[in-house]
Design a protein around this motif. Structure first.
Motif, short mmCIF file in Angstrom:
data_model
loop_
_atom_site.label_atom_id
_atom_site.label_comp_id
_atom_site.label_asym_id
_atom_site.label_seq_id
_atom_site.Cartn_x
_atom_site.Cartn_y
_atom_site.Cartn_z
N TYR A 59 0.83 -1.21 0.00
CA TYR A 59 0.00 0.00 0.00
C TYR A 59 0.86 1.26 0.00
O TYR A 59 0.58 2.21 -0.73
CB TYR A 59 -0.95 0.00 1.20
CG TYR A 59 -1.86 -1.20 1.22
CD1 TYR A 59 -2.96 -1.27 0.36
CD2 TYR A 59 -1.60 -2.29 2.05
CE1 TYR A 59 -3.78 -2.38 0.35
CE2 TYR A 59 -2.42 -3.41 2.05
CZ TYR A 59 -3.51 -3.45 1.19
OH TYR A 59 -4.32 -4.56 1.17
N LEU A 112 -6.71 5.16 -4.92
CA LEU A 112 -5.88 4.70 -3.80
C LEU A 112 -6.36 5.30 -2.49
O LEU A 112 -6.41 4.61 -1.46
CB LEU A 112 -4.41 5.07 -4.02
CG LEU A 112 -3.64 4.39 -5.13
CD1 LEU A 112 -2.19 4.85 -5.12
CD2 LEU A 112 -3.73 2.88 -5.01
N GLU A 115 -9.15 3.46 -1.23
CA GLU A 115 -8.81 2.04 -1.10
C GLU A 115 -9.46 1.18 -2.17
O GLU A 115 -9.91 0.07 -1.91
CB GLU A 115 -9.11 1.54 0.31
CG GLU A 115 -8.30 2.27 1.37
CD GLU A 115 -8.58 1.80 2.78
OE1 GLU A 115 -9.32 0.82 2.97
OE2 GLU A 115 -8.04 2.42 3.70
N TYR A 117 -8.57 -0.62 -5.71
CA TYR A 117 -7.39 -1.01 -6.45
C TYR A 117 -7.74 -1.69 -7.77
O TYR A 117 -6.92 -2.35 -8.38
CB TYR A 117 -6.51 -1.92 -5.59
CG TYR A 117 -6.18 -1.28 -4.27
CD1 TYR A 117 -5.21 -0.30 -4.18
CD2 TYR A 117 -6.88 -1.62 -3.12
CE1 TYR A 117 -4.92 0.32 -2.98
CE2 TYR A 117 -6.59 -1.00 -1.91
CZ TYR A 117 -5.62 -0.04 -1.85
OH TYR A 117 -5.33 0.58 -0.67
N LEU A 120 -5.96 -0.92 -11.96
CA LEU A 120 -4.78 -0.06 -11.95
C LEU A 120 -3.77 -0.48 -13.01
O LEU A 120 -3.11 0.37 -13.62
CB LEU A 120 -4.13 -0.06 -10.57
CG LEU A 120 -4.98 0.49 -9.42
CD1 LEU A 120 -4.25 0.31 -8.10
CD2 LEU A 120 -5.34 1.94 -9.66
N SER A 161 1.26 -2.23 -9.68
CA SER A 161 -0.17 -2.56 -9.75
C SER A 161 -0.42 -4.06 -9.73
O SER A 161 -1.47 -4.52 -9.30
CB SER A 161 -0.79 -1.97 -11.02
OG SER A 161 -0.76 -0.57 -10.99
N PHE A 164 -1.73 -6.11 -6.72
CA PHE A 164 -3.12 -6.07 -6.28
C PHE A 164 -4.00 -6.90 -7.20
O PHE A 164 -3.73 -7.16 -8.30
CB PHE A 164 -3.63 -4.62 -6.23
CG PHE A 164 -2.95 -3.83 -5.16
CD1 PHE A 164 -3.49 -3.77 -3.90
CD2 PHE A 164 -1.76 -3.18 -5.42
CE1 PHE A 164 -2.85 -3.04 -2.90
CE2 PHE A 164 -1.12 -2.46 -4.44
CZ PHE A 164 -1.66 -2.39 -3.18
#
Length: 164
Positions: A59, A112, A115, A117, A120, A161, A164
């Motif tokens: 993160y 972001l 929160e 994701y 991306l 990216s 995630f």
């Protein structure tokens, strides 16, 4: 009895010194991400310019990289905008590409912050495409070098990216 506890203490001390710690076995996540980019040295230098990089979790790392990319895209966009007045149509097209790249990065940073994701990686590829399009009309020079650096930042966005 005293000799036995002394031997046990020596064995424990020796094991502590000989066995590598878990931290020594596991490289920083930033290094692992940079290994998946097109320019490891550039990525590492850029990421570690932020004091949060060593030991950053995914993160923190995505925040670091996206903010670096956003700053670079915004600065390059501003530089191109200053040259457009005296430049040819290729600079105007390039400015349009950077307008879109900056807007995409703003959206990604907003995601972001909330929160989210999702998508991306594909948006990072979209930024790369726009930067490549801009570079098609450029010759050697300041804008071409800035564009190459932005392409590296977009690649870094893609690599991080994938966490995630």
């Amino acid at each position: 009895m005293a000799a036995a506890s002394r031997i046990i203490s020596l064995i424990i001390a020796a094991l502590c010194c000989l066995l590598p710690s878990a931290a020594a076995q596991k490289p920083d996540l930033a290094v692992a991400v940079c290994r998946n980019t097109t320019d490891f040295a550039f990525c590492r230098a850029a990421v570690y310019s932020d004091p949060r990089a060593p030991g950053a979790d995914r993160y923190e790392l995505i925040d670091i990289i996206f903010r670096l990319a956003y700053r670079n895209a915004s600065d390059t966009r501003g530089y191109i905008a200053g040259k457009v007045k005296s430049g040819a149509g290729e600079l105007k097209k390039c400015l349009g590409d950077y307008d879109k790249a900056v807007a995409i990065l703003e959206g990604m940073l907003n995601d972001l912050n909330s929160e989210s994701y999702f998508d991306l990686d594909s948006r990072s590829l979209d930024i790369q495409s726009r930067v490549i399009d801009c570079g098609k009309g450029l010759r050697i020079g300041v804008i071409a070098r800035r564009n190459q650096n932005m392409l590296k930042f977009a690649n870094m966005c893609y690599a991080v990216s994938k966490l995630f």
